[in-house]
Every structure is written in structure tokens, then in C-alpha cells.
Scaffold this motif. Structure first.
Motif, PDB file in Angstrom:
ATOM      1  N   GLN A 108     -28.556   1.135  83.824  1.00  0.00           N
ATOM      2  CA  GLN A 108     -27.657   0.241  84.534  1.00  0.00           C
ATOM      3  C   GLN A 108     -28.467  -0.860  85.211  1.00  0.00           C
ATOM      4  O   GLN A 108     -29.659  -0.691  85.493  1.00  0.00           O
ATOM      5  CB  GLN A 108     -26.838   1.013  85.573  1.00  0.00           C
ATOM      6  CG  GLN A 108     -25.794   1.913  84.951  1.00  0.00           C
ATOM      7  CD  GLN A 108     -25.074   2.776  85.967  1.00  0.00           C
ATOM      8  OE1 GLN A 108     -25.260   3.978  85.961  1.00  0.00           O
ATOM      9  NE2 GLN A 108     -24.262   2.179  86.825  1.00  0.00           N
ATOM     10  N   GLN A 109     -27.789  -1.961  85.491  1.00  0.00           N
ATOM     11  CA  GLN A 109     -28.430  -3.095  86.132  1.00  0.00           C
ATOM     12  C   GLN A 109     -28.407  -2.921  87.647  1.00  0.00           C
ATOM     13  O   GLN A 109     -27.461  -2.372  88.214  1.00  0.00           O
ATOM     14  CB  GLN A 109     -27.722  -4.394  85.761  1.00  0.00           C
ATOM     15  CG  GLN A 109     -28.433  -5.621  86.266  1.00  0.00           C
ATOM     16  CD  GLN A 109     -27.792  -6.905  85.758  1.00  0.00           C
ATOM     17  OE1 GLN A 109     -26.824  -6.883  85.014  1.00  0.00           O
ATOM     18  NE2 GLN A 109     -28.361  -8.028  86.159  1.00  0.00           N
ATOM     19  N   CYS A 110     -29.462  -3.403  88.284  1.00  0.00           N
ATOM     20  CA  CYS A 110     -29.568  -3.378  89.744  1.00  0.00           C
ATOM     21  C   CYS A 110     -29.218  -4.748  90.305  1.00  0.00           C
ATOM     22  O   CYS A 110     -29.526  -5.776  89.701  1.00  0.00           O
ATOM     23  CB  CYS A 110     -30.992  -3.029  90.177  1.00  0.00           C
ATOM     24  SG  CYS A 110     -31.521  -1.382  89.705  1.00  0.00           S
ATOM     25  N   ASN A 111     -28.620  -4.737  91.462  1.00  0.00           N
ATOM     26  CA  ASN A 111     -28.407  -5.956  92.240  1.00  0.00           C
ATOM     27  C   ASN A 111     -29.102  -5.694  93.571  1.00  0.00           C
ATOM     28  O   ASN A 111     -28.502  -5.151  94.489  1.00  0.00           O
ATOM     29  CB  ASN A 111     -26.910  -6.222  92.433  1.00  0.00           C
ATOM     30  CG  ASN A 111     -26.649  -7.494  93.206  1.00  0.00           C
ATOM     31  OD1 ASN A 111     -27.556  -8.303  93.420  1.00  0.00           O
ATOM     32  ND2 ASN A 111     -25.415  -7.661  93.644  1.00  0.00           N
ATOM     33  N   SER A 114     -28.659  -2.108  95.051  1.00  0.00           N
ATOM     34  CA  SER A 114     -27.369  -1.545  94.629  1.00  0.00           C
ATOM     35  C   SER A 114     -27.295  -1.461  93.114  1.00  0.00           C
ATOM     36  O   SER A 114     -27.802  -2.329  92.399  1.00  0.00           O
ATOM     37  CB  SER A 114     -26.216  -2.416  95.127  1.00  0.00           C
ATOM     38  OG  SER A 114     -26.220  -2.494  96.514  1.00  0.00           O
ATOM     39  N   LEU A 116     -25.118  -1.692  89.784  1.00  0.00           N
ATOM     40  CA  LEU A 116     -23.872  -2.249  89.273  1.00  0.00           C
ATOM     41  C   LEU A 116     -23.151  -1.191  88.433  1.00  0.00           C
ATOM     42  O   LEU A 116     -23.770  -0.265  87.922  1.00  0.00           O
ATOM     43  CB  LEU A 116     -24.141  -3.511  88.453  1.00  0.00           C
ATOM     44  CG  LEU A 116     -24.801  -4.664  89.223  1.00  0.00           C
ATOM     45  CD1 LEU A 116     -25.044  -5.858  88.304  1.00  0.00           C
ATOM     46  CD2 LEU A 116     -23.934  -5.081  90.404  1.00  0.00           C
ATOM     47  N   SER A 117     -21.846  -1.322  88.263  1.00  0.00           N
ATOM     48  CA  SER A 117     -21.044  -0.261  87.652  1.00  0.00           C
ATOM     49  C   SER A 117     -21.160  -0.171  86.126  1.00  0.00           C
ATOM     50  O   SER A 117     -20.918   0.886  85.554  1.00  0.00           O
ATOM     51  CB  SER A 117     -19.576  -0.424  88.032  1.00  0.00           C
ATOM     52  OG  SER A 117     -19.095  -1.665  87.558  1.00  0.00           O
ATOM     53  N   GLN A 118     -21.537  -1.230  85.441  1.00  0.00           N
ATOM     54  CA  GLN A 118     -21.614  -1.225  83.972  1.00  0.00           C
ATOM     55  C   GLN A 118     -22.726  -0.291  83.497  1.00  0.00           C
ATOM     56  O   GLN A 118     -23.890  -0.466  83.836  1.00  0.00           O
ATOM     57  CB  GLN A 118     -21.878  -2.638  83.447  1.00  0.00           C
ATOM     58  CG  GLN A 118     -22.090  -2.728  81.946  1.00  0.00           C
ATOM     59  CD  GLN A 118     -20.860  -2.345  81.140  1.00  0.00           C
ATOM     60  OE1 GLN A 118     -19.754  -2.716  81.503  1.00  0.00           O
ATOM     61  NE2 GLN A 118     -21.048  -1.598  80.079  1.00  0.00           N
TER      62      GLN A 118
END
Length: 154
Positions: A108-111, A114, A116-118
Motif C-alpha cells: 500500500q502507498q504511504c502518505n 498514514s 492509504l486505503s488502496q
């Protein structure tokens, strides 16, 4: 007993005790039964003549062990790789990486810090490997560095 025999016995006991601690809770480490438990219920074979990217699953209600009979009834014997050890071995978003593995086969991708939900899934017979720069690789390419040992993202 002589003092040297007592000391030798204590050293032997300490050495054996430390080995028991090292063996319990290890995930994805080849054991004496030639399998590496990936979590409580899944394992891979550690034999040269078996393809390294094959993951097997214990029957329902059984756990992966270090015994000659690989899968034993849950509760009758402790799993070699506990759920806590497996679930605790995944990276989290720490602000330094754009992606993290969230299971053996997803990332998953980080922001920042946090997640991200995808959820992105690797192709069949591939495992997540963000550190490789390829996102997903063959198990043999990852070697001993499984980045996340969960069956599915939390």
C-alpha cells in the motif's frame, strides 16, 4: 559434584535455554524438519529439489510446527511461528518510504506516516519486496528477507 561440573552444567543449561528461545517464534527460517513456517498455518519447503516459491497451508485447525509431522492440531503443540511474531514483522509508514508491504503478497502507498486505503496485490507466485525496488519478486529472489509475513493486510 565438583564446582567445575556445576559450572559446566549451568553453562550447558544456559546454552540450551537460549537455543529454545531462538527457535520459538521464528518466522521464515528453515527448521530441522526442512520447512520454514511463514505464519501459524503456512509454510514453504527448504529442500534444494523443491521450487522455493511454493507456499503450502496446514489443514484447518492445525498449525505449522518444527516436528517431523509439519502440521499439528492447534493447542496440542505450539506453532513455530506465532501470529504475534508474524503480525509484528511488517513495516509501517514512517514518512521515509512511499510504499510498504502490508502482507506477503500486497503493498500500500504511504502518505507520510498514514497508510492509504488502496491495496495493490502482487501477481501469482510473487511476494512483496519494496526494498528490491520492484515491488513484487519471486520468493527465491527475496531470499531470507520477507518484508511482511502476514497472510493478508490488517
Amino acid at each position: 559434584m565438583q564446582p567445575s561440573q556445576v559450572l559446566r552444567s549451568l553453562c550447558l543449561f544456559a546454552a540450551l535455554s537460549s537455543m529454545a528461545v531462538v527457535v520459538l517464534g521464528l518466522c521464515d527460517s528453515c527448521q530441522t524438519n526442512n520447512v520454514a513456517c511463514l505464519n501459524e498455518t503456512h509454510y514453504r519447503f527448504c529442500a534444494d529439489n523443491v521450487a522455493p516459491n511454493q507456499v503450502a497451508e496446514c489443514p484447518t485447525g492445525q498449525v505449522c510446527t518444527n516436528l517431523a509431522i509439519i502440521c499439528m492440531d492447534k493447542g496440542s503443540y505450539d506453532a513455530s511461528c506465532s501470529a504475534d511474531a508474524a503480525d509484528g514483522s511488517c513495516p509501517s509508514c514512517d514518512g521515509t518510504s512511499m510504499f510498504v508491504c502490508t502482507s506477503r503478497t500486497t503493498f500500500q502507498q504511504c502518505n507520510g506516516t498514514s497508510l492509504l486505503s488502496q491495496v495493490t496485490k502482487c501477481k501469482d507466485n510473487k511476494i512483496c519486496s519494496i526494498s528490491s525496488g520492484k515491488y513484487c519478486v519471486d520468493l527465491c529472489e527475496a531470499g531470507d528477507s520477507i518484508e511482511c509475513d502476514r497472510e493478508a493486510p490488517l
